[in-house]
Design a protein around this motif. Structure first.
Motif, short mmCIF file in Angstrom:
data_model
loop_
_atom_site.label_atom_id
_atom_site.label_comp_id
_atom_site.label_asym_id
_atom_site.label_seq_id
_atom_site.Cartn_x
_atom_site.Cartn_y
_atom_site.Cartn_z
N GLN A 48 18.73 43.28 28.88
CA GLN A 48 17.54 43.78 27.84
C GLN A 48 18.30 43.95 26.33
O GLN A 48 17.67 43.65 25.52
CB GLN A 48 17.23 45.25 28.28
CG GLN A 48 15.98 45.72 27.38
CD GLN A 48 14.88 44.73 27.52
OE1 GLN A 48 14.32 44.35 28.54
NE2 GLN A 48 14.23 44.55 26.43
N VAL A 49 19.34 44.48 26.47
CA VAL A 49 20.05 44.68 25.00
C VAL A 49 20.38 43.33 24.35
O VAL A 49 20.05 43.11 23.12
CB VAL A 49 21.59 45.32 25.09
CG1 VAL A 49 22.39 45.27 24.26
CG2 VAL A 49 21.42 46.75 25.63
N LEU A 50 20.67 42.28 25.32
CA LEU A 50 21.03 41.00 24.86
C LEU A 50 19.39 40.43 24.40
O LEU A 50 19.59 39.60 23.33
CB LEU A 50 21.63 40.01 25.98
CG LEU A 50 23.14 40.17 26.12
CD1 LEU A 50 23.62 39.57 27.19
CD2 LEU A 50 23.88 40.08 24.88
N HIS A 51 18.49 40.46 24.92
CA HIS A 51 17.56 40.03 24.67
C HIS A 51 16.62 40.72 23.45
O HIS A 51 16.21 40.01 22.53
CB HIS A 51 16.36 40.32 25.85
CG HIS A 51 15.02 39.81 25.60
ND1 HIS A 51 14.42 38.56 25.65
CD2 HIS A 51 13.48 40.70 25.23
CE1 HIS A 51 13.40 38.43 25.25
NE2 HIS A 51 12.82 39.58 25.10
N THR A 52 16.95 42.06 23.12
CA THR A 52 16.65 42.71 22.31
C THR A 52 17.50 42.25 20.92
O THR A 52 17.04 41.91 19.78
CB THR A 52 16.89 44.21 22.24
OG1 THR A 52 16.12 44.70 23.14
CG2 THR A 52 16.40 44.95 20.76
N MET A 53 18.82 41.86 21.27
CA MET A 53 19.82 41.36 19.99
C MET A 53 19.17 39.86 19.62
O MET A 53 19.11 39.76 18.42
CB MET A 53 20.97 41.40 20.48
CG MET A 53 21.79 42.78 20.66
SD MET A 53 23.22 42.72 21.27
CE MET A 53 24.19 41.49 20.42
N LEU A 54 18.95 39.28 20.55
CA LEU A 54 18.36 38.00 20.38
C LEU A 54 16.82 37.98 19.57
O LEU A 54 16.89 37.02 18.48
CB LEU A 54 18.35 37.19 21.64
CG LEU A 54 17.92 35.55 21.66
CD1 LEU A 54 18.79 34.88 20.59
CD2 LEU A 54 17.33 35.00 22.80
N ASP A 55 16.12 38.80 20.19
CA ASP A 55 14.73 38.88 19.42
C ASP A 55 15.19 38.93 17.81
O ASP A 55 14.63 38.53 16.89
CB ASP A 55 13.93 40.08 19.97
CG ASP A 55 13.39 39.25 21.21
OD1 ASP A 55 13.32 38.06 21.36
OD2 ASP A 55 12.87 40.29 22.06
N ASN A 60 15.42 37.85 12.20
CA ASN A 60 15.94 37.79 10.99
C ASN A 60 16.34 36.50 10.35
O ASN A 60 16.16 36.19 9.19
CB ASN A 60 17.30 38.71 11.31
CG ASN A 60 18.25 38.57 9.85
OD1 ASN A 60 17.60 38.74 8.94
ND2 ASN A 60 19.45 38.90 9.87
N LEU A 61 16.60 35.42 11.33
CA LEU A 61 16.46 34.30 10.75
C LEU A 61 15.50 33.70 10.27
O LEU A 61 15.48 33.01 9.27
CB LEU A 61 17.08 33.16 12.00
CG LEU A 61 18.48 33.13 12.55
CD1 LEU A 61 18.82 32.49 13.48
CD2 LEU A 61 19.57 32.58 11.32
N TYR A 62 14.20 34.12 11.05
CA TYR A 62 12.82 33.49 10.34
C TYR A 62 12.61 34.11 9.16
O TYR A 62 12.26 33.28 8.15
CB TYR A 62 11.94 33.92 11.45
CG TYR A 62 10.64 33.45 10.88
CD1 TYR A 62 10.27 32.07 11.00
CD2 TYR A 62 9.62 34.43 10.42
CE1 TYR A 62 8.79 31.84 10.84
CE2 TYR A 62 8.51 33.95 10.10
CZ TYR A 62 7.91 32.84 10.12
OH TYR A 62 6.59 32.42 9.76
N ARG A 84 23.22 30.94 19.66
CA ARG A 84 22.43 30.71 20.93
C ARG A 84 23.30 30.12 21.97
O ARG A 84 23.34 30.55 23.21
CB ARG A 84 21.31 29.70 20.62
CG ARG A 84 20.30 29.35 21.99
CD ARG A 84 19.18 28.67 21.41
NE ARG A 84 18.10 28.59 22.28
CZ ARG A 84 17.34 29.60 22.56
NH1 ARG A 84 17.31 30.77 21.71
NH2 ARG A 84 16.40 29.42 23.39
N THR A 85 24.16 29.25 21.64
CA THR A 85 25.22 28.87 22.58
C THR A 85 26.15 30.09 23.19
O THR A 85 26.21 30.10 24.25
CB THR A 85 26.27 27.98 21.96
OG1 THR A 85 25.31 26.79 21.49
CG2 THR A 85 27.17 27.35 22.97
#
Length: 164
Positions: A48-55, A60-62, A84-85
């Motif tokens: 969940q933390v990783l998913h939140t960080m990825l989101d 931010n990138l967008y 992503r890798t």
């Protein structure tokens, strides 16, 4: 009567030992299940933390990508690919960790099942031993009773036989 009391006492002790062993096995099972739940919860929290960080990172990138020039957009795309890798590698590492943890738990469960089977076998062997011991005692008592009856008969009737 004393033999029956001894047998009842031994049976009570065996039943107590069996109940204690069953309780130990149940406690081991509960502990294993609790540990497995804890590992799953940890993995879910990390995911969940990783998913939140990825989101957050993707958002931010967008937002950054809309405001910057083409060169900056290329740099961000490269960073996104790297992150992503890294995240994919981390997620794969988490999956591997979960598989290893699950395998370890399964091995522990299998080991505990073997212990339970060994305990059951031991109980069966003890039951067979006590059964054969009872049979031997019964045979000995029968033989002693027969000898007693013979001796009593000889004592009572032996002197009154008709002599020819």
């Amino acid at each position: 009567m004393a033999l029956k009391d001894i047998w009842a006492k031994e049976r009570s002790q065996r039943l107590t030992e069996i109940a204690e062993r069953k309780l130990e096995v149940a406690q081991h099972r509960q502990q294993t299940q609790a540990e497995l739940r804890a590992v799953r919860q940890d993995i879910n929290r990390e995911a969940q933390v990783l998913h939140t960080m990825l989101d957050k990172f993707v958002i931010n990138l967008y937002e950054t990508g809309l405001a910057e020039k083409q060169q900056r957009q290329l740099e961000n795309a490269e960073r996104h690919k790297q992150v992503r890798t890294i995240l994919e590698e981390y997620v794969e590492a988490l999956r591997l960790y979960e598989q290893q943890a699950r395998q370890k738990r399964l091995e522990e469960i299998a080991s505990r099942k073997q212990e339970v089977l060994a305990l059951k076998l031991e109980v069966l062997q003890l039951q067979e031993k006590f059964s054969s011991d009872r049979e031997l005692m019964s045979q000995e008592l029968t033989e002693k009773l027969q000898t007693f009856r013979t001796n009593l008969h000889d004592y009572v009737w032996g002197s009154q036989e008709v002599k020819e």
